[in-house]
Design an enzyme around this catalytic site. Structure first.
Site, PDB file in Angstrom:
ATOM      1  CD  GLU A  38      -2.698   1.482   2.430  1.00  0.00           C
ATOM      2  OE1 GLU A  38      -3.483   2.438   2.408  1.00  0.00           O
ATOM      3  OE2 GLU A  38      -2.543   0.747   3.425  1.00  0.00           O
ATOM      4  CG  ASP A  71       3.094   7.809   4.332  1.00  0.00           C
ATOM      5  OD1 ASP A  71       1.932   7.851   3.874  1.00  0.00           O
ATOM      6  OD2 ASP A  71       3.766   8.842   4.574  1.00  0.00           O
ATOM      7  CG  ASP A 126       0.319  14.229  -1.305  1.00  0.00           C
ATOM      8  OD1 ASP A 126      -0.708  14.390  -0.625  1.00  0.00           O
ATOM      9  OD2 ASP A 126       1.422  13.932  -0.813  1.00  0.00           O
ATOM     10  CG  ASP A 132      -9.946  13.668  -3.660  1.00  0.00           C
ATOM     11  OD1 ASP A 132      -8.806  13.173  -3.629  1.00  0.00           O
ATOM     12  OD2 ASP A 132     -10.156  14.885  -3.530  1.00  0.00           O
ATOM     13  CB  THR A 149      -8.021   5.916   3.519  1.00  0.00           C
ATOM     14  OG1 THR A 149      -8.404   7.062   2.744  1.00  0.00           O
ATOM     15  CG2 THR A 149      -7.778   4.719   2.610  1.00  0.00           C
ATOM     16  CE1 TYR A 150      -8.263  11.902   9.872  1.00  0.00           C
ATOM     17  CE2 TYR A 150      -6.750  12.731   8.206  1.00  0.00           C
ATOM     18  CZ  TYR A 150      -7.508  12.934   9.337  1.00  0.00           C
ATOM     19  OH  TYR A 150      -7.520  14.165   9.930  1.00  0.00           O
ATOM     20  CE1 TYR A 151      -5.432  14.342   3.395  1.00  0.00           C
ATOM     21  CE2 TYR A 151      -4.436  12.551   4.628  1.00  0.00           C
ATOM     22  CZ  TYR A 151      -4.478  13.880   4.274  1.00  0.00           C
ATOM     23  OH  TYR A 151      -3.567  14.764   4.808  1.00  0.00           O
ATOM     24  CD  GLU A 152     -12.778   5.885   0.432  1.00  0.00           C
ATOM     25  OE1 GLU A 152     -11.773   5.179   0.635  1.00  0.00           O
ATOM     26  OE2 GLU A 152     -13.773   5.480  -0.181  1.00  0.00           O
TER      27      GLU A 152
HETATM   28  C1  LIG Z   1      -3.108  12.510   1.030  1.00  0.00           C
HETATM   29  S1  LIG Z   1      -2.208  11.435   2.071  1.00  0.00           S
HETATM   30  C2  LIG Z   1      -3.134   9.920   1.940  1.00  0.00           C
HETATM   31  C3  LIG Z   1      -2.918   9.016   3.120  1.00  0.00           C
HETATM   32  C4  LIG Z   1      -3.808   7.759   3.169  1.00  0.00           C
HETATM   33  N1  LIG Z   1      -3.569   6.878   2.038  1.00  0.00           N
HETATM   34  C5  LIG Z   1      -5.270   8.117   3.237  1.00  0.00           C
HETATM   35  O1  LIG Z   1      -5.964   7.941   2.222  1.00  0.00           O
HETATM   36  O2  LIG Z   1      -5.723   8.556   4.306  1.00  0.00           O
HETATM   37  C6  LIG Z   1      -0.762  11.122   1.101  1.00  0.00           C
HETATM   38  C7  LIG Z   1       0.332  10.353   1.844  1.00  0.00           C
HETATM   39  O3  LIG Z   1       1.407  10.125   0.953  1.00  0.00           O
HETATM   40  C8  LIG Z   1       2.621  10.222   1.678  1.00  0.00           C
HETATM   41  N2  LIG Z   1       3.669  10.532   0.678  1.00  0.00           N
HETATM   42  C9  LIG Z   1       3.680  11.562  -0.194  1.00  0.00           C
HETATM   43  N3  LIG Z   1       4.769  11.496  -0.982  1.00  0.00           N
HETATM   44  C10 LIG Z   1       5.466  10.397  -0.588  1.00  0.00           C
HETATM   45  C11 LIG Z   1       6.690   9.800  -1.017  1.00  0.00           C
HETATM   46  N4  LIG Z   1       7.392  10.327  -1.999  1.00  0.00           N
HETATM   47  N5  LIG Z   1       7.118   8.685  -0.399  1.00  0.00           N
HETATM   48  C12 LIG Z   1       6.394   8.152   0.612  1.00  0.00           C
HETATM   49  N6  LIG Z   1       5.228   8.667   1.061  1.00  0.00           N
HETATM   50  C13 LIG Z   1       4.759   9.776   0.468  1.00  0.00           C
HETATM   51  C14 LIG Z   1       2.378  11.332   2.678  1.00  0.00           C
HETATM   52  O4  LIG Z   1       3.257  11.274   3.777  1.00  0.00           O
HETATM   53  C15 LIG Z   1       0.918  11.078   3.055  1.00  0.00           C
HETATM   54  O5  LIG Z   1       0.792  10.259   4.195  1.00  0.00           O
END
Ligand SMILES: C[S@@+](CC[C@H](N)C(=O)[O-])C[C@H]1O[C@@H](n2cnc3c(N)ncnc32)[C@H](O)[C@@H]1O
Length: 213
Positions: A43, A68, A117, A153, A193-196
């Site tokens: 994941e 992550d 992101d 999203d 997920t949290y963001y979802e």
């Molecule tokens: C918008 S959050 C989504 C988190 C989770 N999947 C959710 O849906 O709740 C994006 C995640 O990607 C991680 N992230 C962004 N760029 C990354 C990278 N280059 N390597 C590892 N993690 C990364 C961030 O730390 C963050 O936790």
């Protein structure tokens, strides 16, 4: 760094299922780290790792690695996995850009990318986790016919991903523009997920893509 964040970072480091920038794990996940030959799912951008936790409970005969760069976010998932005694899930703190240093060719059966992101600015397109440089890495570490799942999203990221995977000659196996609008929802897509949850509270649609070789 705020005190609470720092505490989670420190606790994450000490958990038995966490690995931070580990050395010499490439090619060794199944036999040496999980000590079995079960199929491996990653994941990516896992945050609190809701997908890895739910899938690890649903599929005890598969292995899962939540990835992550932020240990304080993964702390929640890793701690829950310890509390639930889930031995088929590990939490790996690395930069996804460095995936090839940690996984061998054909070492992974499946990848979930959960709400990455979107990097909407064209100049940052290379950072999108479905840009060609990342797709090429997934192609190398996945066994055939490996599957990649994307949940987002962001319509722009969804459209961009379809273009990128077609250009890289992957096959689109499922494509949905509003998973909650579908009458027959795949139970795997019901994991939130949290963001979802935040996006759903904002009334946003959730897009899903599954692609493979
Ligand atoms: C918008 S959050 C989504 C988190 C989770 N999947 C959710 O849906 O709740 C994006 C995640 O990607 C991680 N992230 C962004 N760029 C990354 C990278 N280059 N390597 C590892 N993690 C990364 C961030 O730390 C963050 O936790």
């Amino acid at each position: 760094m705020a005190k609470r964040t720092l505490k989670k970072f420190e606790e994450f480091t000490g958990l038995e299922n966490s690995l931070e920038f580990p050395q010499e794990v490439k090619g060794k996940w199944k036999k040496e780290l999980f000590k079995n030959d079960n199929p491996l799912t990653l994941e990516l951008a896992c945050g609190k790792a809701e997908y890895s936790l739910a899938l690890a409970e649903m599929f005890p005969d598969r292995n899962f690695i939540a990835i992550d760069k932020k240990g304080n976010r993964m702390w929640r998932g890793a701690k829950t996995a310890v509390e639930k005694k889930l031995s088929n899930v590990l939490f790996l703190r690395i930069y996804i850009e460095d995936l090839m240093s940690y996984f061998d060719e054909n070492e992974v059966e499946e990848i979930w990318i959960t709400f990455p992101d979107p990097f909407p600015r064209k100049g940052k397109a290379k950072k999108r986790l479905t840009s060609p440089r990342f797709l090429k890495m997934y192609d190398q570490i996945l066994t055939a016919p490996g599957q990649v799942h994307l949940k987002t999203d962001d319509k722009q990221l969804f459209d961009y991903t379809i273009e990128a995977i077609e250009a890289e000659k992957w096959n689109v196996n499922d494509s949905q523009q509003d998973i909650y609008g579908s009458s027959k929802m795949d139970p795997l897509l019901k994991i939130q997920t949290y963001y979802e949850k935040l996006h759903l509270e904002d009334g946003r649609k959730i897009y899903y893509l599954r692609f493979g070789r």
